[in-house]
Design a protein around this motif. Structure first.
Motif, PDB file in Angstrom:
ATOM      1  N   ARG A  86       0.831  -1.207   0.000  1.00 35.81           N
ATOM      2  CA  ARG A  86       0.000   0.000   0.000  1.00 35.81           C
ATOM      3  C   ARG A  86       0.868   1.261   0.000  1.00 35.81           C
ATOM      4  O   ARG A  86       0.606   2.205  -0.754  1.00 35.81           O
ATOM      5  N   ARG A  87       1.921   1.266   0.803  1.00 36.85           N
ATOM      6  CA  ARG A  87       2.841   2.405   0.816  1.00 36.85           C
ATOM      7  C   ARG A  87       3.552   2.555  -0.516  1.00 36.85           C
ATOM      8  O   ARG A  87       3.789   3.682  -0.994  1.00 36.85           O
ATOM      9  N   GLU A  90       1.256   4.215  -3.014  1.00 37.17           N
ATOM     10  CA  GLU A  90       1.173   5.658  -2.740  1.00 37.17           C
ATOM     11  C   GLU A  90       2.405   6.386  -3.269  1.00 37.17           C
ATOM     12  O   GLU A  90       2.291   7.469  -3.863  1.00 37.17           O
ATOM     13  N   ALA A 122      -5.446   3.203  -2.651  1.00 38.26           N
ATOM     14  CA  ALA A 122      -4.183   3.948  -2.700  1.00 38.26           C
ATOM     15  C   ALA A 122      -3.853   4.395  -4.117  1.00 38.26           C
ATOM     16  O   ALA A 122      -3.237   5.447  -4.321  1.00 38.26           O
TER      17      ALA A 122
END
Length: 257
Positions: A86-87, A90, A122
């Motif tokens: 998820r990071r 982003e 995201a």
């Protein structure tokens, strides 16, 4: 009265790459898109942010989609791997890429909807491809409907077989089932020798392939004793790179076909 539907649109080509020269080669030869990866020996994992940003800065027109896969192996991820993905999505979106390539499964071979939905959130307005985790699903037809429901743009598949030629019957059925609601993109073993057969057998209008060539290291001082990898060793003084001629051969064969 006979209606002339006009010529069949030319297929779109996505090239699997792992460096900036590969992106530039794909752009120069006329591909529409690249999938940017690291470690193609593992089937592709998430590249570094530095490579992503450098690639985006180097190209002018070609679309750059970035794979988000934290490791090789299966597609069943724990909470920490899901959070890292998820990071990464982003960061890829903030860097200015045009798309991401994602996938996550349950141990039973179904789509891991909570993980996929978090990655889609995201991604925002980025184009999203579901990668070849699809080839490990237990029911590809049900999985395809679920991907359509989730709003994913395309799915990359070898037809759940060792190559697109062996998997062509399933790919053709998936293309028919999709009916324009999602792009079914064959990938896995496409070459200049078989691209026309793949397109004819599947009805697909987008294809994904790599065009590798061996590049000898420029190092003149070479120590033959140490190795930087594990027991399955690749040569220390040669590496596999994307070949512009290899891409051109496949594109030319598809256009002639």
């Amino acid at each position: 009265m006979t209606v002339n539907a006009g010529p069949t649109p030319a297929p779109a080509f996505e090239i699997c790459i792992d460096d900036v020269p590969g992106a530039l080669a794909a752009e120069r030869v006329g591909a529409q898109r690249v999938e940017l990866c690291a470690d193609l020996f593992e089937g592709g994992i998430t590249p570094s942010l530095g490579l992503i940003e450098t690639t985006l800065a180097a190209v002018e027109a070609i679309r750059v989609h970035v794979i988000v896969r934290p490791r090789g192996g299966d597609f069943v991820y724990d909470e920490y791997e899901a959070a890292a993905m998820r990071r990464d999505v982003e960061a890829i979106r903030a860097a200015g890429a045009q798309g991401v390539v994602i996938g996550a499964l349950t141990p039973e071979g179904d789509l891991d909807r909570p993980v996929i939905e978090a990655l889609l959130a995201a991604a925002g307005d980025l184009s999203v491809t579901f990668h070849r985790a699809f080839d490990m699903t237990r029911d590809p037809h049900a999985a395809l409907e679920e991907l359509i429901e989730l709003g994913i743009d395309r799915v990359l598949t070898s037809g759940q077989d060792s190559s697109v030629l062996e998997g062509a019957p399933l790919i053709a059925r998936l293309v028919t089932q999709a009916a324009g609601r999602i792009v079914v993109m064959p990938g896995g073993g496409i070459t200049a020798r078989n691209i026309d057969r793949v397109l004819a057998a599947t009805g697909a209008r987008e294809v994904h392939f790599a065009a590798g060539a061996i590049l000898e290291s420029p190092a003149t001082h070479r120590n033959p004793h140490p190795y930087m990898g594990g027991a399955l060793r690749q040569p220390e003084y040669a590496r596999r790179v994307t070949s512009a001629d290899g891409i051109r051969d496949v594109l030319d064969a598809a256009r002639k076909g």
